[in-house]
Design a protein around this motif. Structure first.
Motif, PDB file in Angstrom:
ATOM      1  N   THR A  54      28.374 -24.135 -13.743  1.00 38.96           N
ATOM      2  CA  THR A  54      27.347 -23.358 -14.255  1.00 38.96           C
ATOM      3  C   THR A  54      26.905 -22.159 -13.291  1.00 38.96           C
ATOM      4  OG1 THR A  54      26.084 -25.051 -15.465  1.00 38.96           O
ATOM      5  CG2 THR A  54      24.847 -23.259 -15.003  1.00 38.96           C
ATOM      6  N   ASP A  55      27.057 -20.801 -13.876  1.00 39.69           N
ATOM      7  CA  ASP A  55      27.097 -19.567 -13.017  1.00 39.69           C
ATOM      8  C   ASP A  55      25.830 -19.915 -11.988  1.00 39.69           C
ATOM      9  OD1 ASP A  55      27.472 -16.818 -12.265  1.00 39.69           O
ATOM     10  OD2 ASP A  55      25.429 -16.879 -12.979  1.00 39.69           O
ATOM     11  N   SER A  56      25.835 -19.573 -10.750  1.00 35.62           N
ATOM     12  CA  SER A  56      24.854 -19.776  -9.750  1.00 35.62           C
ATOM     13  C   SER A  56      23.652 -18.717  -9.913  1.00 35.62           C
ATOM     14  CB  SER A  56      25.246 -19.580  -8.434  1.00 35.62           C
ATOM     15  OG  SER A  56      26.156 -18.270  -8.136  1.00 35.62           O
ATOM     16  N   GLY A  57      23.993 -17.669 -10.424  1.00 31.65           N
ATOM     17  CA  GLY A  57      22.803 -16.760 -10.744  1.00 31.65           C
ATOM     18  C   GLY A  57      21.883 -17.225 -11.819  1.00 31.65           C
ATOM     19  N   ALA A  58      22.714 -17.856 -12.938  1.00 23.32           N
ATOM     20  CA  ALA A  58      21.893 -18.597 -13.979  1.00 23.32           C
ATOM     21  C   ALA A  58      21.106 -19.401 -13.489  1.00 23.32           C
ATOM     22  CB  ALA A  58      22.936 -18.791 -15.114  1.00 23.32           C
ATOM     23  N   LYS A  59      21.633 -20.439 -12.453  1.00 22.36           N
ATOM     24  CA  LYS A  59      20.765 -21.504 -12.058  1.00 22.36           C
ATOM     25  C   LYS A  59      19.512 -20.899 -11.571  1.00 22.36           C
ATOM     26  CE  LYS A  59      24.302 -23.596 -10.405  1.00 22.36           C
ATOM     27  NZ  LYS A  59      25.365 -24.764  -9.511  1.00 22.36           N
ATOM     28  N   ALA A  60      19.822 -19.959 -10.269  1.00 21.26           N
ATOM     29  CA  ALA A  60      18.943 -19.499  -9.720  1.00 21.26           C
ATOM     30  C   ALA A  60      17.672 -18.781 -10.643  1.00 21.26           C
ATOM     31  CB  ALA A  60      19.195 -18.362  -8.825  1.00 21.26           C
ATOM     32  N   GLY A  61      18.101 -18.253 -11.792  1.00 23.25           N
ATOM     33  CA  GLY A  61      17.167 -17.564 -12.761  1.00 23.25           C
ATOM     34  C   GLY A  61      16.337 -18.485 -13.274  1.00 23.25           C
ATOM     35  N   LEU A  62      17.091 -19.705 -13.673  1.00 24.08           N
ATOM     36  CA  LEU A  62      16.316 -20.809 -14.511  1.00 24.08           C
ATOM     37  C   LEU A  62      15.213 -21.407 -13.550  1.00 24.08           C
ATOM     38  CD1 LEU A  62      16.055 -23.081 -16.527  1.00 24.08           C
ATOM     39  CD2 LEU A  62      17.591 -24.399 -15.435  1.00 24.08           C
ATOM     40  N   VAL A  63      15.538 -21.847 -12.294  1.00 22.18           N
ATOM     41  CA  VAL A  63      14.375 -22.419 -11.409  1.00 22.18           C
ATOM     42  C   VAL A  63      13.337 -21.380 -11.049  1.00 22.18           C
ATOM     43  CG1 VAL A  63      16.092 -24.082 -10.463  1.00 22.18           C
ATOM     44  CG2 VAL A  63      15.783 -21.937  -9.406  1.00 22.18           C
ATOM     45  N   ARG A  64      13.644 -19.875 -11.198  1.00 20.94           N
ATOM     46  CA  ARG A  64      12.781 -18.832 -10.714  1.00 20.94           C
ATOM     47  C   ARG A  64      11.713 -19.004 -12.114  1.00 20.94           C
ATOM     48  NH1 ARG A  64      13.087 -15.918  -6.496  1.00 20.94           N
ATOM     49  NH2 ARG A  64      14.990 -15.704  -5.460  1.00 20.94           N
ATOM     50  N   SER A  65      12.343 -19.265 -13.346  1.00 17.96           N
ATOM     51  CA  SER A  65      11.339 -19.155 -14.402  1.00 17.96           C
ATOM     52  C   SER A  65      10.614 -20.157 -14.688  1.00 17.96           C
ATOM     53  CB  SER A  65      12.257 -18.839 -15.794  1.00 17.96           C
ATOM     54  OG  SER A  65      13.062 -20.123 -15.928  1.00 17.96           O
ATOM     55  N   ILE A  66      11.069 -21.224 -14.255  1.00 20.85           N
ATOM     56  CA  ILE A  66      10.385 -22.698 -14.117  1.00 20.85           C
ATOM     57  C   ILE A  66       9.054 -22.618 -13.235  1.00 20.85           C
ATOM     58  CG2 ILE A  66      10.360 -25.356 -13.770  1.00 20.85           C
ATOM     59  CD1 ILE A  66      13.191 -25.176 -14.908  1.00 20.85           C
ATOM     60  N   PHE A  67       9.350 -22.336 -11.917  1.00 20.15           N
ATOM     61  CA  PHE A  67       8.376 -22.447 -10.993  1.00 20.15           C
ATOM     62  C   PHE A  67       7.903 -21.184 -10.341  1.00 20.15           C
ATOM     63  CE2 PHE A  67      11.733 -25.749 -10.254  1.00 20.15           C
ATOM     64  CZ  PHE A  67      10.813 -26.836 -10.208  1.00 20.15           C
ATOM     65  N   GLU A  68       7.935 -19.924 -11.204  1.00 19.83           N
ATOM     66  CA  GLU A  68       7.564 -18.830 -10.781  1.00 19.83           C
ATOM     67  C   GLU A  68       5.938 -18.893 -11.015  1.00 19.83           C
ATOM     68  OE1 GLU A  68       7.659 -14.991  -9.089  1.00 19.83           O
ATOM     69  OE2 GLU A  68       9.496 -15.549 -10.387  1.00 19.83           O
ATOM     70  N   GLY A  69       5.071 -18.430  -9.824  1.00 18.71           N
ATOM     71  CA  GLY A  69       3.729 -18.462 -10.212  1.00 18.71           C
ATOM     72  C   GLY A  69       3.020 -19.856  -9.832  1.00 18.71           C
ATOM     73  N   LYS A  70       3.710 -20.963  -9.683  1.00 20.36           N
ATOM     74  CA  LYS A  70       3.511 -22.190  -9.396  1.00 20.36           C
ATOM     75  C   LYS A  70       3.544 -22.717  -7.741  1.00 20.36           C
ATOM     76  CE  LYS A  70       4.670 -23.676 -14.154  1.00 20.36           C
ATOM     77  NZ  LYS A  70       5.190 -24.224 -14.922  1.00 20.36           N
ATOM     78  N   VAL A  71       4.766 -21.927  -7.221  1.00 14.14           N
ATOM     79  CA  VAL A  71       4.915 -22.273  -5.865  1.00 14.14           C
ATOM     80  C   VAL A  71       5.075 -21.150  -5.000  1.00 14.14           C
ATOM     81  CG1 VAL A  71       6.238 -24.271  -6.405  1.00 14.14           C
ATOM     82  CG2 VAL A  71       7.360 -22.090  -5.959  1.00 14.14           C
ATOM     83  N   ASP A  72       4.661 -20.846  -3.659  1.00 12.72           N
ATOM     84  CA  ASP A  72       4.907 -19.830  -2.861  1.00 12.72           C
ATOM     85  C   ASP A  72       6.099 -19.144  -2.822  1.00 12.72           C
ATOM     86  OD1 ASP A  72       3.304 -18.671  -0.090  1.00 12.72           O
ATOM     87  OD2 ASP A  72       5.719 -18.816   0.016  1.00 12.72           O
ATOM     88  N   GLN A  73       6.217 -17.960  -2.689  1.00 17.41           N
ATOM     89  CA  GLN A  73       7.284 -17.044  -2.818  1.00 17.41           C
ATOM     90  C   GLN A  73       8.434 -17.571  -1.967  1.00 17.41           C
ATOM     91  OE1 GLN A  73       7.916 -14.871  -5.502  1.00 17.41           O
ATOM     92  NE2 GLN A  73       9.817 -14.813  -4.844  1.00 17.41           N
ATOM     93  N   VAL A  74       7.987 -17.842  -0.833  1.00 17.82           N
ATOM     94  CA  VAL A  74       9.165 -18.325   0.432  1.00 17.82           C
ATOM     95  C   VAL A  74       9.671 -19.649  -0.149  1.00 17.82           C
ATOM     96  CG1 VAL A  74       9.347 -19.461   2.627  1.00 17.82           C
ATOM     97  CG2 VAL A  74       7.770 -17.407   2.150  1.00 17.82           C
TER      98      VAL A  74
END
Length: 269
Positions: A54-74
């Motif tokens: 699976t494309d690494s960018g797609a995986k990064a985008g997926l986890v960002r969509s799941i955890f955005e706003g729920k965890v600290d930006q760092v």
């Protein structure tokens, strides 16, 4: 955390990235613990996050969509970077995020030697207390009790008596990633020592060492190993006298009991 191959390279890179964050704070550590917990409880997400096809960018985008706003930006940036890397085993990703969480919590306690030493001492004492108290050990390891119940038990025992960072790590030790709470705390202490470029020596003695004896032993081990050494001293009267030092894979047995056992083996041979 023991990893090999691609996972070892991934962990090293992530540790370097976290090292570039001036003061990650306890919150970042707790967020990383939370994401690690989600990955452990959601096998489908864990497999997708570590799938090399699976494309690494797609995986990064997926986890960002799941955890955005729920965890600290760092924490979010670290997780996105982590899923973009290659992992030898799927479980290594969650273990790595837990490791990063421990490092963030340790660093939040400060870089002053006295504070760092206090954190290491408290982790050791908490672990020893759990190991030496069968009822407490059983209560914390009881699968029928909820994590929240176990955390409440620990807070009742520790809150206000130890550093906030020690309490956070003690609660994380209940996550189930390790076979026992004691093993988790022992590993966390080693991580804490590595953050401050120290080694941990377990010293077993027949009777308590004086402050001067502790200082002399610490200086001697520091000279021998070329880095600061933190002492975990355990009093064990069965040793009769002398001391046994375990540091990494090295064992120095200068106890009376050890010499008696060696003499018995020679006689038996």
């Amino acid at each position: 955390m023991s990893v090999r191959g691609a996972s070892a390279e991934a962990v090293a890179g992530l540790r370097d990235q976290l090292a570039g964050v001036p003061n990650p704070g306890t919150g970042v550590g707790q967020d990383l613990f939370g994401v690690a917990g989600v990955l452990r409880s959601e096998p489908a997400l864990r497999r997708l996050a570590t799938d090399v096809s699976t494309d690494s960018g797609a995986k990064a985008g997926l986890v960002r969509s799941i955890f955005e706003g729920k965890v600290d930006q760092v924490a979010l940036d670290l997780v996105a970077d982590a899923v973009s890397r290659r992992w030898t085993a799927t479980r290594d990703l969650a273990d790595a995020l837990e490791l990063l969480g421990v490092i963030a919590v340790v660093r939040s306690a400060g870089d002053q030697p006295a504070q760092a030493s206090r954190l290491a001492d408290e982790l050791f004492v908490i672990g020893q207390t759990v190991n030496d108290n069968p009822e407490l050990r059983s209560a914390l390891g009881d699968p029928a009790r909820s994590i929240d119940d176990k955390r409440s038990l620990l807070r009742g025992l520790l809150e206000g008596k130890v550093l906030p960072e020690s309490l956070v790590l003690a609660e994380q030790a209940l996550s189930g990633a390790y076979r026992t709470v004691g093993l988790a705390l022992a590993d966390y202490q080693k991580v804490a020592a590595s953050v401050h470029e120290e080694s941990v020596a377990k010293v077993r003695v027949a009777q308590e060492l004086s402050d001067d004896e502790r200082s002399r032993l610490q200086r001697a081990l520091t000279r021998q190993y070329g880095r600061e050494v933190h002492l975990n001293v355990v009093v064990d009267p069965s040793l009769l006298g002398g001391m046994r030092v375990e540091i990494g894979d090295d064992v120095i047995d200068g106890t009376v009991a050890g010499k008696i056992d060696e003499a018995r083996r020679k006689l038996a041979g």
